[in-house]
Write a protein that holds these residues in place. Structure first.
Motif, short mmCIF file in Angstrom:
data_model
loop_
_atom_site.label_atom_id
_atom_site.label_comp_id
_atom_site.label_asym_id
_atom_site.label_seq_id
_atom_site.Cartn_x
_atom_site.Cartn_y
_atom_site.Cartn_z
N HIS A 46 41.25 42.65 42.89
CA HIS A 46 40.53 42.06 41.75
C HIS A 46 39.91 43.13 40.87
O HIS A 46 39.92 43.04 39.65
CB HIS A 46 39.44 41.11 42.25
N LEU A 47 39.42 44.14 41.53
CA LEU A 47 38.77 45.22 40.79
C LEU A 47 39.76 45.89 39.83
O LEU A 47 39.43 46.21 38.69
CB LEU A 47 38.24 46.27 41.78
N ARG A 48 40.98 46.06 40.31
CA ARG A 48 42.01 46.68 39.47
C ARG A 48 42.25 45.87 38.21
O ARG A 48 42.41 46.40 37.13
CB ARG A 48 43.33 46.80 40.25
N PHE B 155 39.35 42.69 47.41
CA PHE B 155 38.31 43.24 46.52
C PHE B 155 38.92 44.24 45.53
O PHE B 155 38.72 44.15 44.33
CB PHE B 155 37.24 43.92 47.39
N PHE B 156 39.71 45.16 46.06
CA PHE B 156 40.28 46.17 45.16
C PHE B 156 41.36 45.58 44.25
O PHE B 156 41.53 46.03 43.12
CB PHE B 156 40.81 47.37 45.96
N TYR C 90 40.16 43.94 36.74
CA TYR C 90 39.02 44.13 35.82
C TYR C 90 39.15 45.45 35.08
O TYR C 90 38.76 45.60 33.95
CB TYR C 90 37.70 44.14 36.59
N ALA C 91 39.69 46.43 35.81
CA ALA C 91 39.69 47.78 35.24
C ALA C 91 40.93 48.08 34.43
O ALA C 91 41.14 49.21 34.02
CB ALA C 91 39.56 48.78 36.38
#
Lengths: 776, 210
Positions: free
Chosen positions: A12-14, A9-10, A16-17
């Motif tokens: 992928h989140l990274r 999750f993190f 995106y960010a």
């Protein structure tokens, strides 16, 4: 314990960010510039230093291609060549992989060949520069494997820029493994070597690049590909079977250049050139009429080559070499015979100077790259003649240096001319003495070169050496008077006018020199704030040029641009706008769209239009100039900042003050300029920003920004300079805003009087002060 | 390609790579922000609204090849139109999500631009098939807003954990850097994940949108 999904999750989140929606990492996306099968290319800005970048978004990628690209990045770091586009970095976001490179302004090589190259020699010269870049990469173990027109840009100065080194092959190889699926093939593969099409993963070999370069050279010289118009399947078959060229083309390729292309594009790896350098050497040999390795050396061929290279070449560079050579030989032989050295020397020098004059740019039109490169070539050649032993030989040697210094002066290249002028002057001083005409003339040229390079101290030093007394009353030589005027003007010293005045008196019978003097003095008067006098001089210069040279001559147009500036500074905007509208077509024709003088012309239009016309139109034009300057002169912070000031001018008129602050604030302290420019930019930025803060009612901010600038400028320029008066007015506004009780009437009235004295009745500052007074 | 809703009445799972999933047919809240925006005196609402949605419209314009000089006009036109009372096609939550609505308005304005400047809009011919692109941009913006929203409500220690995690620091290293217990770090990360997912769902379902 944390389960795997939280890590994922993190992860992928990274991704995106990494950036925001219009931002990739530190890069702000501005506009889309191209879209192809493998992704989209955007123009962007690196927010850390405002440098323009290209962002290539690769939509289709997987872990394997990422690691290949990362490897590509490592390879790229090995390359440092002016014709290879460097890679800034590769970023991975959730949806795509981004390849970031510096932004390069240029046209595709196909377009350059079609629209800009004037002959085959020019095309081959550019091609040799591409070879130089590829050879540089090969020497560091980096192979491109996708050399084709789309991967080569040509910059406005006609230099190539090879793109995608170290990364291009990754995407190409994906295609080459699918040869059977012909529907997937595109024109990109038309430059791939047959072995790359044949094998699914061919070993890297520099000869693959040589093949692509061979096809590229063919397309550059013929503006077509040998397989044009054939279906893709047939193209592949032809390449694989070693029949890139059909019988008709083969016939055309019988000459040396054809043989070179055929050797480079041989389907047999071992028959190709072994290195790019070998390939380039053959091309150079062919250009110079020497036998090439690609051709069988029959006796007939060798004789033909001999005949070709011994034809008198009409290239100016070659002539110079011959003349330089002749100069030495002539002088030496004359000395040997005991005859009149001066005659021989004068004759040789006469010829040399005639040639150098033919290379000089038309005055006012700016240097031409060709002439300058020939001069540089001559400079290099001259080094070989530096060991003259006799007095005559040394003088002949100094004469050539003096002629070169003089030529560089006409190109306004002080940096290149100073070494030649110094060398010549040293020899003349030693052998002929200070008062010899040659010493005096070369001394003047050297002083002028120093002034041109803004090295006023050195100019003064040499001037002091050339004449005993620098006082205007003691100088009778017009050249020295003019040079003294220029030097004093550079020092912002009022006595510049005394020298100019005396010079102008002496030049009444030489119209072009007179006009030049008026123009030069006019520029100084503008800087000195003597605006009405400056306008008079500009008009005088224009009238003389117009009568002598006609309305379309570059000098006439330059004088009109100076007139426009003077009209603007005295507030005669109607006339300024009319003048600019009338002359801009001729200015664009004479100087080109991207010349600083053309920019200056449009800048006048913007200011006049802002003051008396349609602010929206002015804003659009100013914005266009800013975009153009960022794109054409990305490194020229001075030029870009001037355009930002223009945009600020129009924004203030449109009531968009906050945008002025946003536009100028970030650059205020970081701009990389030389001292004089930096100070000017600093003060002008402060003025625009202060006007914006005052308009927004943020008087504390306005005062904070303008007060130190006002104090420094008032000391440096005097209290009657327009820039100082503008500062004074903005400070007055800020003080009034902070304390309504202040009695500002009197001060404002005083300001009005001062502005009227130095400018004219319509100058915008006066109008603004009047409005301010009315509002009190 | 992920499945997503093609029909407003149909419930289709929307699965992102992140594991952030949303049920798109869920309940919608009253469009209070939209109402606030129509109040000309409520500049705070207007700013929130613009900061949230204009980047999507802008990025969409860039990706559809709208000329750079026209992008500001499109953005302005979109937001003027959707906040006008008189605008015929006003947002109606009962008909669909706000993002579909904003997409329709943006698309129609770009199409109008295309017809007025034939040949200048590089990529507008494919505007009809650009919904996936819109969804992609919306997701990116929703993720970013979700992180920002969650961040605002965190304790200092949780902020540290989020910040370090987002910079790619492993949980073990976070333990060493912050001096927190291992269990606390893992627990905080798990909670952060849940909260960001929830905020994301809210954005995607309009609960946090209008």
């Amino acid at each position: 314990m944390e389960n795997e999904s939280t890590n994922e999750f993190f992860d992928h989140l990274r991704k995106y960010a990494v950036g925001s929606i219009n931002q990739v990492g530190p890069y702000k996306v501005i506009r889309q510039v191209a879209k192809g099968g493998q992704g989209v290319v955007y123009h962007g800005i690196d927010s850390r230093d405002d440098s323009p970048v290209a962002l290539k978004r690769c939509d289709q990628y997987d872990g394997k291609s990422v690691s290949k690209l990362v490897r590509g990045t490592e390879l790229m770091s090995l390359l440092d060549h002016p014709y290879i586009l460097s890679l800034k970095e590769i970023l991975e976001t959730e949806e795509a992989l981004w390849i970031i490179t510096p932004w390069v302004e240029g046209v595709s090589i196909n377009k350059w060949v079609t629209e800009f190259s004037t002959n085959d020699d020019e095309t081959i010269t550019l091609f040799l520069q591409i070879c130089d870049a590829v050879s540089h990469a090969h020497a560091r173990g980096v192979i491109h494997r996708d050399l084709r027109p789309a991967n080569i840009l040509v910059t406005p100065s006609s230099k190539p820029c090879v793109l995608d080194f170290g990364i291009a092959k990754q995407s190409v190889l994906a295609h080459s493994t699918h040869v059977a699926t012909q529907s997937e093939l595109s024109g990109d593969i038309l430059f791939l070597a047959p072995e790359m099409l044949r094998q699914s993963a061919p070993a890297s070999d520099i000869r693959q690049d040589i093949y692509s370069l061979g096809v590229l050279l063919y397309t550059m010289l013929t503006e077509s590909h040998p397989l044009d118009d054939l279906p893709m399947g047939e193209c592949v078959e032809r390449v694989l079977s070693g029949q890139l060229f059909d019988a008709n083309i083969e016939k055309q390729l019988e000459g040396s250049i054809g043989s070179i292309i055929r050797k480079a594009t041989s389907s047999d790896l071992n028959a190709r050139y072994r290195t790019v350098q070998e390939f380039a050497d053959d091309l150079i040999a062919d250009m110079n009429g020497y036998p090439v390795t690609a051709k069988v050396h029959t006796q007939r061929y060798l004789i033909g080559r001999f005949a070709r290279r011994n034809r008198m070449p009409l290239v100016a560079g070659a002539l110079i070499v011959i003349i330089l050579f002749a100069s030495t030989v002539a002088v030496t032989s004359v000395i040997a015979r005991g005859n009149n050295v001066r005659d021989a020397n004068t004759q040789t020098m006469g010829m040399l100077q005639k040639i150098l004059r033919s290379l000089a740019p038309t005055e006012g039109l700016g240097p031409t790259a060709d002439g300058l490169s020939v001069l540089k070539f001559a400079s290099e050649q001259l080094g070989e003649y530096s060991d003259g032993k006799s007095r005559e030989e040394n003088i002949a040697y100094a004469d050539v240096h003096a002629a070169l210094a003089s030529s560089y002066l006409s190109y306004r290249r002080g940096d290149l001319g100073i070494p030649h002028g110094s060398k010549a002057l040293d020899i003349y001083l030693e052998l002929l003495g200070r008062d010899h005409p040659k010493t005096q003339e070369t001394g003047s040229v050297l002083v002028n070169l120093y002034i041109e390079s803004n090295k006023v101290d050195s100019a003064e030093k040499y001037m002091d050496m050339l004449i005993d007394d620098l006082d205007v009353s003691q100088i009778e030589n017009p050249t020295y008077l003019f040079l003294m005027g220029m030097m004093r003007a550079k020092r912002q010293s009022e006595d510049a006018l005394l020298y100019y005045e005396k010079y102008i008196d002496m030049m009444s019978d030489a119209p072009l020199k007179l006009a030049n003097a008026y123009e030069t003095r006019g520029k100084y008067l503008n800087q000195a704030g003597r605006l009405n006098d400056a306008l008079n001089d500009a008009e005088q210069a224009y009238q003389i040029y117009n009568e002598t040279l006609g309305p379309d001559d570059a000098r006439t147009l330059s004088a009109q641009l100076l007139m426009a500036k003077s009209l603007q500074l005295v507030g005669r905007y109607q006339e300024e706008r009319q003048l600019i509208v009338n002359i801009m077509p001729a200015v664009e024709r004479a100087f080109g769209m991207n010349d600083p003088r053309t920019f200056r012309g449009w800048a006048h239009f913007v200011i006049a239009e802002t003051e008396i016309g349609d602010s929206e139109i002015a804003f659009e034009r100013a914005q266009r100039l800013l975009d153009q300057s960022i794109s054409v002169y990305p490194e020229d912070h001075w030029h870009i900042t001037q355009c930002k000031f223009l945009v600020s001018h129009t924004l203030l008129n449109l009531g968009r003050s906050q945008e002025v602050i946003d536009l100028l604030q970030p650059r205020m302290h970081t701009i990389e300029l030389h001292n004089g420019q930096r100070l000017t930019v600093k003060y002008q930025s402060r003025l625009w920003i202060t006007r914006a803060w005052n308009n927004l009612g943020e008087f504390e901010e306005a005062k904070r920004v303008i007060k130190p600038a006002y104090e420094e400028l008032a000391v440096g320029l005097g209290s009657e300079h327009l820039q100082v008066l503008e500062c004074s007015f903005q400070l007055l506004r800020a003080n009034h805003g902070l304390n309504n009780e202040l009695l500002v009437h009197e001060e404002a009235e005083q300001l009005l009087e001062q502005v009227a004295r130095v400018s004219g009745p319509h100058y915008s500052l006066r109008r603004r002060i009047q409005q301010f007074v009315d509002s009190l | 390609m992920n499945e997503h809703r093609h029909n407003e009445g149909q419930v289709v799972p929307f699965q992102m790579k992140t594991g952030l999933s949303v049920q798109t047919g869920g309940m919608r809240t009253d469009p209070s922000l939209m109402r606030a925006v129509r109040d000309v005196n409520n500049s705070e609402a207007w700013n929130t609204f613009l900061n949230r949605y204009s980047p999507i419209v802008r990025a969409f314009c860039i990706n559809r090849g709208v000329p750079i000089g026209d992008i500001d006009d499109v953005v302005q036109e979109v937001f003027l139109r959707i906040t006008q009372y008189s605008f015929a096609d006003r947002y109606d939550p009962s008909v669909g999500t706000f993002r579909s609505y904003l997409f329709r308005v943006t698309r129609s304005i770009i199409t109008g631009l295309k017809s007025s400047t034939v040949g200048e809009v590089a990529d507008c011919q494919s505007i009809e098939n650009s919904e996936a692109e819109w969804e992609r941009l919306w997701k990116i913006q929703a993720v970013q807003l979700s992180i920002a929203q969650v961040e605002r409500t965190l304790s200092e220690s949780s902020k540290d954990v989020l910040s370090l995690t987002m910079r790619g620091v492993s949980p073990t290293a976070i333990v060493q850097i912050t001096g927190m217990s291992k269990a606390a770090v893992y627990k905080k990360r798990e909670r952060l994940k849940v909260r960001i997912q929830r905020a994301f769902q809210d954005f995607m379902l309009d609960r946090n949108e209008v």
